[in-house]
Write an enzyme that holds these catalytic residues in place. Sequence first.
Site, PDB file in Angstrom:
ATOM      1  N   HIS A   1       0.837  -1.203   0.000  1.00 49.06           N
ATOM      2  CA  HIS A   1       0.000   0.000   0.000  1.00 49.06           C
ATOM      3  C   HIS A   1       0.875   1.257   0.000  1.00 49.06           C
ATOM      4  O   HIS A   1       1.548   1.552   0.976  1.00 49.06           O
ATOM      5  CB  HIS A   1      -0.892  -0.042   1.253  1.00 49.06           C
TER       6      HIS A   1
ATOM      7  N   HIS B   1      -1.717  10.698  -3.202  1.00 44.97           N
ATOM      8  CA  HIS B   1      -2.961  10.141  -2.682  1.00 44.97           C
ATOM      9  C   HIS B   1      -4.009  11.210  -2.443  1.00 44.97           C
ATOM     10  O   HIS B   1      -5.163  11.092  -2.850  1.00 44.97           O
ATOM     11  CB  HIS B   1      -2.712   9.380  -1.377  1.00 44.97           C
TER      12      HIS B   1
END
Length: 278
Positions: free
Chosen positions: A18, A60
């Site tokens: 991740h 992100h």
Amino acid sequence: ILAQINDPNSEYVVVISHRGDWRNYPENSIPAIESVIRMGVDMMELDVKMTKDSVLVLCHDKKIDRTTNGKGRVCDMTYDSLMTFNLKRAHGVKTDTLKIPTLREALLVCKDRILVNVDHAYPYYNEIVELTEELGVTGQVLMKGKSCIDKVNEDMSKHENNLLYMPIIDINKPQGQALFAEYLERGVVPMAFEVCWQKSGEEIDNCVAEIKKMGSKLWINTFWPSVCGGFGNDDDAAYDAPDPFAVYKKYIDMGADMIQTDRPQLLLEYLRSIGRHD
């Protein structure tokens, strides 16, 4: 790795990192990608945004405030203006030289070395397919989404070659339940389902049983409690536990074929210890 994913009888568990090795390097940075490749991770998850002048970059958040020493929204900045700022490490310290990478730069690093999951990226599907075709990496790039089957088919019909695709199922939520029911009713079997759940019970148990029955793969996330059944079930719980492997064992027993993690090294150690990762 793709052969393992596409083999319904494979016991190999695919490890997805991740945002890369963000505990040791800035998230979504080139060093964070290189680090997980060295570990032997199978897939790198990265997040995509588009600048004001249509450059795809790795970030992100909508804003760069958390991850760089700058402020503002990516979509309001040109690529050149974005390059005036430096990435920060997870503890907030600015790096001397690291910049937000472009998706092109990241894909070139990953080419023929690791699979790539482009997240937060569905709005840029056409642009990403064009880029991956140019670079020759289309077959190793995965996108996930919550769109209905017809919408996905429509978007993919515009291209001769397409990214790998799998649906995201929030099985405790009505929208996720409806999407999963659509796949079952129409007999569509994707390469895998990413399943998220906030509470254990019949909904998640029945969902997993149906996925296994149809011969698809089960992708789960262990990075936050909110996507894997609550506190005590995530990567940090594994890291803090006297027996860290006990947390991951629950998901192997559950039938997980693909696990996205914030602790890739710890997960790899466990899977290798039980012969489920090479």
